[in-house]
Write a protein that holds these residues in place. Structure first.
Motif, PDB file in Angstrom:
ATOM      1  N   ASP A   1      49.430  33.687  35.592  1.00 56.95           N
ATOM      2  CA  ASP A   1      48.632  32.970  36.890  1.00 56.95           C
ATOM      3  C   ASP A   1      47.295  31.716  37.357  1.00 56.95           C
ATOM      4  O   ASP A   1      47.547  30.982  37.447  1.00 56.95           O
ATOM      5  CB  ASP A   1      47.147  34.488  36.784  1.00 56.95           C
ATOM      6  N   TYR A   2      46.765  31.739  35.087  1.00 52.82           N
ATOM      7  CA  TYR A   2      46.123  30.766  35.166  1.00 52.82           C
ATOM      8  C   TYR A   2      46.787  29.531  34.573  1.00 52.82           C
ATOM      9  O   TYR A   2      46.513  28.187  35.714  1.00 52.82           O
ATOM     10  CB  TYR A   2      45.900  30.966  34.152  1.00 52.82           C
TER      11      TYR A   2
ATOM     12  N   GLU B   1      48.096  30.491  40.089  1.00 52.42           N
ATOM     13  CA  GLU B   1      47.732  31.338  41.459  1.00 52.42           C
ATOM     14  C   GLU B   1      46.534  32.730  40.793  1.00 52.42           C
ATOM     15  O   GLU B   1      45.649  32.761  39.710  1.00 52.42           O
ATOM     16  CB  GLU B   1      48.804  32.043  41.307  1.00 52.42           C
ATOM     17  N   GLY B   2      47.261  33.773  41.346  1.00 52.01           N
ATOM     18  CA  GLY B   2      45.574  35.224  41.595  1.00 52.01           C
ATOM     19  C   GLY B   2      44.452  34.633  41.876  1.00 52.01           C
ATOM     20  O   GLY B   2      43.503  33.198  42.981  1.00 52.01           O
ATOM     21  N   GLU B   3      43.850  35.631  41.902  1.00 49.72           N
ATOM     22  CA  GLU B   3      42.325  35.685  42.556  1.00 49.72           C
ATOM     23  C   GLU B   3      40.702  33.889  41.483  1.00 49.72           C
ATOM     24  O   GLU B   3      40.577  33.401  42.653  1.00 49.72           O
ATOM     25  CB  GLU B   3      41.706  36.656  43.238  1.00 49.72           C
ATOM     26  N   CYS B   4      40.806  34.348  40.550  1.00 53.30           N
ATOM     27  CA  CYS B   4      40.417  34.050  39.786  1.00 53.30           C
ATOM     28  C   CYS B   4      40.630  32.518  39.775  1.00 53.30           C
ATOM     29  O   CYS B   4      40.038  31.139  39.694  1.00 53.30           O
ATOM     30  CB  CYS B   4      39.880  34.306  38.610  1.00 53.30           C
TER      31      CYS B   4
ATOM     32  N   SER C   1      43.030  30.854  41.912  1.00 50.69           N
ATOM     33  CA  SER C   1      43.660  29.878  43.476  1.00 50.69           C
ATOM     34  C   SER C   1      42.461  28.920  44.072  1.00 50.69           C
ATOM     35  O   SER C   1      42.583  28.567  45.848  1.00 50.69           O
ATOM     36  CB  SER C   1      45.390  30.691  44.435  1.00 50.69           C
ATOM     37  N   SER C   2      41.660  30.051  43.743  1.00 50.55           N
ATOM     38  CA  SER C   2      40.163  29.765  44.232  1.00 50.55           C
ATOM     39  C   SER C   2      39.879  27.537  44.685  1.00 50.55           C
ATOM     40  O   SER C   2      40.356  27.424  44.189  1.00 50.55           O
ATOM     41  CB  SER C   2      39.109  30.482  44.372  1.00 50.55           C
ATOM     42  N   LYS C   3      39.053  27.767  45.785  1.00 48.57           N
ATOM     43  CA  LYS C   3      38.654  25.679  45.856  1.00 48.57           C
ATOM     44  C   LYS C   3      37.921  25.705  45.267  1.00 48.57           C
ATOM     45  O   LYS C   3      37.961  25.038  44.830  1.00 48.57           O
ATOM     46  CB  LYS C   3      38.291  25.624  47.274  1.00 48.57           C
TER      47      LYS C   3
END
Length: 213
Positions: free
Chosen positions: A184-185, A189-192, A194-196
């Protein structure tokens, strides 16, 4: 000690090149030829031959071109503020690129020099840790991944991270979880990741400073 010795050798070579014209004039002057003990000795004749040789000074220039990028890496490592591992890894890779560019008209020599540098670098015990640390530095890795020509290099960094992970986490289930998070990193991607906020902080937060908190 090694860094100091390398720097001293480079400065000696630089000084030699700077004063090359004066050295040439010395070996064609009357003072030199009148000293039969030196000018007619095997050593003296060899030195005279080298100093008056075009190929010798071309070799000196090549040595300087190859040494300067490595000297800059040593300055980073030997500075007052010790660099983080990713910075050293990035500096070494940049040094190799500069060496290739400096002697790109000598492909055979490029291969020989780069092999020597890589063999020395790969012999360092922490080289995989350096690669893993660079992979985990968002300030570096996302910039590298944005360049198509760096795709293979990024794959190599991920491979180093995987090897360090397997060595440090013997539990296969935990290692698999960490590996999925690393996926993800890497992709952002993923919640951690991909956030702004996470995207904005990629170039703002230093992993080294976070470890000191």
């Amino acid at each position: 000690a090694g860094a100091t010795r390398f720097a001293t050798n480079f400065l000696n070579l630089q000084s030699l090149h700077k004063h090359r014209q004066a050295l040439k004039e010395l070996f064609v002057g009357d003072v030199w030829h009148s000293n039969k003990k030196l000018s007619t000795s095997p050593v003296g004749q060899k030195v005279q031959e080298d100093v008056l040789s075009i190929s010798f000074w071309n070799s000196v220039e090549t040595c300087m071109k190859v040494s300067l990028p490595l000297l800059r890496v040593l300055r980073i490592v030997d500075g007052d503020e010790k660099p983080a591992m990713p910075e050293v890894m990035a500096a070494m890779d940049y040094a190799k690129e500069r060496i290739k560019a400096a002697i790109d008209d000598k492909p055979t020599l490029v291969k020989k020099v780069i092999k020597i540098v890589e063999d020395k670098w790969e012999s360092q015990m922490g080289v995989k840790l350096y690669g893993a640390a660079l992979f985990l530095n968002p300030n570096r890795i996302y910039g590298l991944k944005a360049k198509p020509e760096k795709a293979r290099y990024c794959q190599r960094l991920r491979h180093m991270f995987n090897e360090v992970l397997l060595h440090m986490e013997p539990d296969d289930d935990k290692a698999s979880v960490i590996s999925r998070l690393a996926d993800d990193y890497e992709r952002g991607e993923g919640e951690c990741f991909s956030s702004k906020l996470a995207i904005n902080d990629r170039t703002k937060k230093s992993p080294r400073k976070l470890l000191q908190l």
